[in-house]
Design a protein around this motif. Structure first.
Motif, mmCIF file in Angstrom:
data_model
loop_
_atom_site.group_PDB
_atom_site.id
_atom_site.type_symbol
_atom_site.label_atom_id
_atom_site.label_comp_id
_atom_site.label_asym_id
_atom_site.label_seq_id
_atom_site.Cartn_x
_atom_site.Cartn_y
_atom_site.Cartn_z
ATOM 1 N N UNK A 172 -7.271 2.276 3.714
ATOM 2 C CA UNK A 172 -7.706 2.615 2.345
ATOM 3 C C UNK A 172 -6.476 2.818 1.449
ATOM 4 N N UNK A 173 -5.475 3.513 1.964
ATOM 5 C CA UNK A 173 -4.250 3.739 1.196
ATOM 6 C C UNK A 173 -3.530 2.435 0.905
ATOM 7 N N UNK A 174 -3.553 1.527 1.869
ATOM 8 C CA UNK A 174 -2.943 0.206 1.693
ATOM 9 C C UNK A 174 -3.599 -0.519 0.525
ATOM 10 N N UNK B 139 1.887 6.494 8.773
ATOM 11 C CA UNK B 139 1.340 6.363 7.425
ATOM 12 C C UNK B 139 2.419 6.535 6.363
ATOM 13 N N UNK B 140 3.537 7.181 6.690
ATOM 14 C CA UNK B 140 4.640 7.325 5.729
ATOM 15 C C UNK B 140 5.192 5.957 5.315
ATOM 16 N N UNK B 141 4.934 4.946 6.118
ATOM 17 C CA UNK B 141 5.325 3.581 5.790
ATOM 18 C C UNK B 141 4.744 3.169 4.448
ATOM 19 N N UNK B 142 3.524 3.620 4.173
ATOM 20 C CA UNK B 142 2.843 3.239 2.936
ATOM 21 C C UNK B 142 3.576 3.740 1.700
ATOM 22 N N UNK C 192 7.110 -7.283 7.497
ATOM 23 C CA UNK C 192 6.496 -7.022 8.809
ATOM 24 C C UNK C 192 6.346 -5.521 8.990
ATOM 25 N N UNK C 193 5.149 -5.115 9.429
ATOM 26 C CA UNK C 193 4.881 -3.727 9.772
ATOM 27 C C UNK C 193 4.330 -3.693 11.186
#
Length: 146
Positions: free
Chosen positions: A139-141, A98-101, A91-92
């Motif tokens: 996009x990073x995801x 964005x540091x989550x990525x 879960x996010x």
């Protein structure tokens, strides 16, 4: 409908944003015939994960793949005459930075190092996949899974 083996259901159910905390006893969440795996959000209200897997399946929780900062439950399913399968329920919150990525990519890299093991990542990641133009975070995801 879930696949059945020997007349038994193989339905695995994952719930996100359970809002559970220590006030909810495990016994109050029990479902006959199912093993329960939970990850309550310790630092704030909301979030949380709850996964049910049938007791007849050989399942092991893989705490070694779970990273602090990501709400996740990793389970290893072992089947006769087959390599194990890892399943990540995650879960996010939409407000995550964005540091989550970076954490997500690290977590997935750990799973990639498991020999002869396939893995599935499922859950509520809250990325806008249909928006145009796509945000940088989306996009990073996508890049993580290429």
């Amino acid at each position: 409908m879930a696949a059945r083996i020997n007349g038994k259901s193989n339905l695995v159910l994952g719930n996100s944003e359970t809002f559970l905390d220590h006030a909810w006893a495990d016994t109050s969440l029990a479902v006959e015939g199912y093993q329960r795996y939970r990850a309550d959000r310790p630092f704030a209200q909301g979030g949380g994960l709850l996964v049910y897997a049938p007791t007849h399946l050989a399942v092991k929780r893989r705490f070694d793949l779970e990273l602090e900062g990501i709400e996740s439950i990793w389970l290893e399913f072992n089947f006769p005459r087959s390599s194990p399968i890892l399943v990540c329920f995650v879960y996010r919150a939409p407000s995550e930075f964005i540091s989550y990525l970076t954490l997500l990519e690290d977590m997935i890299s750990r799973a990639n190092f498991q020999v002869n093991t396939k893995f599935i990542v499922t859950g509520a990641l809250n990325f806008d996949l249909l928006g145009s133009p796509r945000p940088c975070s989306t996009k990073s995801f996508f890049n993580i899974f290429q």
